[in-house]
Design an enzyme around this catalytic site. Structure first.
Site, short mmCIF file in Angstrom:
data_model
loop_
_atom_site.label_atom_id
_atom_site.label_comp_id
_atom_site.label_asym_id
_atom_site.label_seq_id
_atom_site.Cartn_x
_atom_site.Cartn_y
_atom_site.Cartn_z
CG HIS A 228 -5.63 4.50 -2.51
ND1 HIS A 228 -4.64 5.20 -1.87
CD2 HIS A 228 -5.38 4.62 -3.84
CE1 HIS A 228 -3.82 5.71 -2.77
NE2 HIS A 228 -4.24 5.36 -3.97
CG ASP B 102 5.24 3.99 -3.48
OD1 ASP B 102 5.19 3.62 -4.67
OD2 ASP B 102 4.59 4.94 -3.04
NE ARG C 3 5.83 4.29 -11.24
CZ ARG C 3 4.71 4.24 -10.52
NH1 ARG C 3 4.77 4.07 -9.21
NH2 ARG C 3 3.54 4.36 -11.09
CB SER D 72 2.84 2.47 -6.44
OG SER D 72 2.65 3.68 -5.77
CE LYS E 210 1.41 4.38 -2.18
NZ LYS E 210 1.59 5.52 -3.02
#
Ligand code: URA
Length: 425
Positions: free
Chosen positions: A82, A161, A168, A183, A187
């Protein structure tokens, strides 16, 4: 329980317990807690932070707010990566097939870009026919058959999320470390891989502007991963300039292909090899950089990539097609020296205005537009050298060209560039 009491508790700097956090997330997802109370809570977290325990409870409450992916039917150690976002970040397109070329299965769900940052899904959709929507069964089947898949994240995953991130985004509460960490890690945990490589970008083009913030986020995420038994490592990488040469969807796919043909710039080629070495190590394979570079540049990674494109409906002929942008403007250097700055944020926003990115989620993309840099920070340059090409579908105004050039800083002093700033294990 009442939401107002929990907001007040957080506002006053006290820690919430597991039950309270679970109640809050559940209530928000089922609609019994309204946006205005969740916004107030997010703002309280922004100012008061969260303890490691609270962040862990929040992450796990988010994981169970939706479905989770079961990868256990795929044999071997499954890996995922990620990036916290960047400009010109085409790492997934290259790293995923490279890792898969060593027989390590990669099951990756990616996202779209917004603002100055690009998204892997958009880059893949620049390839005619490439399908990013796959059911969980198809996703698992593909990883079993080929050893790799890059698809869009299912709407059923981490429902909290989706809601919380949108909230947000419009309440100035994105850049709070416990909220970013929960967050991202919710995931990643829900996506089911055994090993997770986190690329935490730092610099003007990234969420994290300082090394200190990036370290804190990295440490928080690595601990969250380890707590649930996932082998997790974070790499803090420079995002003060765009990554590699290209910004823009089709142009980044072409750069990825060049790298996988051994024709890429040595700096991004070496950078990806180092990331691959870390990820392979997490998965239990100790490989030398020379071995990894061979896989990357002799066609082994490329073969995996092509197989993935075809499996997901992509057209191989279209894959290698050059950009169809109508206007290609060459930018030449006006002076001698060394490139000192190519600010990632400014060039990311410039590419977005060409259509390569979205200012708001509903914007359409122009896959063909963007920028290719022929010089990067630290490179020597002489007056008249080709600095960059701008790919556009409308003729560029003089003002835009002046703006482009103003953002390139050239200096007489040579300077050193470091892509990997720190590794957090
Ligand atoms: N990326 C995410 O997925 N979540 C954040 O909160 C920030 C970046």
């Amino acid at each position: 329980m009442r939401a107002v009491d929990l907001i007040q508790k957080k506002r006053d700097g006290q820690a919430l317990n597991k039950d309270e956090i679970e109640w809050l997330i559940k209530g928000y997802v089922n609609g019994s807690i309204p946006d205005y109370q969740m916004s107030a809570f997010a703002m309280a977290v922004y100012f008061k932070g969260m303890t490691a325990e609270e962040t862990s409870h929040l992450t796990m409450a988010m994981v169970v707010s939706g479905k989770t992916v079961d990868l256990t039917s795929i044999s071997g150690v499954k890996v995922d990566k990620h990036s916290t976002g960047g400009v010109g970040d085409k790492v997934t397109l290259i790293l995923v097939p490279l890792i898969a070329s060593f027989g390590v299965p990669v099951a990756k769900m990616s996202g779209r870009g917004l603002g100055h940052t690009g998204g892997t899904l958009d880059k893949l959709e620049a390839i005619k026919g490439y399908q990013i929507e796959r059911s969980q069964e198809e996703f698992v089947q593909q990883v079993q058959d080929l050893g790799l898949a890059v698809i869009g994240q299912s709407d059923q995953l981490v429902k909290a999320d989706k809601l919380l991130y949108a909230l947000r985004d419009v309440t100035a509460t994105v850049d709070a470390i416990p909220l970013i960490a929960s967050s991202i890690m919710s995931k990643k945990i829900a996506a089911g891989a055994d090993c997770i490589l986190l690329d935490v970008t730092v610099g003007d083009g990234a969420f994290m502007k300082t090394l200190k913030e990036a370290e804190e986020l990295s440490q928080t995420m690595v601990s969250l991963g380890k707590e649930v038994g996932r082998h997790t490592v974070a790499v803090i990488t420079d995002m003060s300039q765009p990554l590699g040469q290209a910004i823009g969807n089709r142009l980044e796919v072409l750069e990825a292909l060049q790298i996988m043909q051994g024709k890429g710039r040595h700096d991004i080629t070496d950078f990806i090899c180092r990331l691959a070495q870390l990820l392979l190590k997490l998965a239990g394979q100790k490989r030398s950089l020379a071995e990894i570079k061979k896989h990357l540049t002799d066609g082994q990674a490329l073969q995996k990539f092509e197989k993935m494109v075809v499996y997901q409906g992509g057209d191989l002929k279209d894959l290698y097609r050059p950009s169809k942008a109508k206007f290609v403007t060459k930018i030449f250097a006006d002076e001698d020296g060394y490139i000192k700055e190519l600010p990632a944020l400014a060039f990311g926003l410039f590419a977005m205005r060409l259509g390569a990115g979205r200012a708001v989620k509903t914007d359409f993309l122009d896959y063909e537009t963007g920028i290719v840099f022929y010089k990067k920070v630290g490179d020597p340059i002489q007056k008249g050298d080709l600095l960059a090409e701008i790919y556009a579908n409308e003729k560029l105004s003089e003002n835009l060209l002046t703006e482009f050039k103003k953002n390139v800083k050239i200096d007489k002093e040579e300077m050193k560039v470091t892509e990997i700033l720190k590794i957090i294990t």
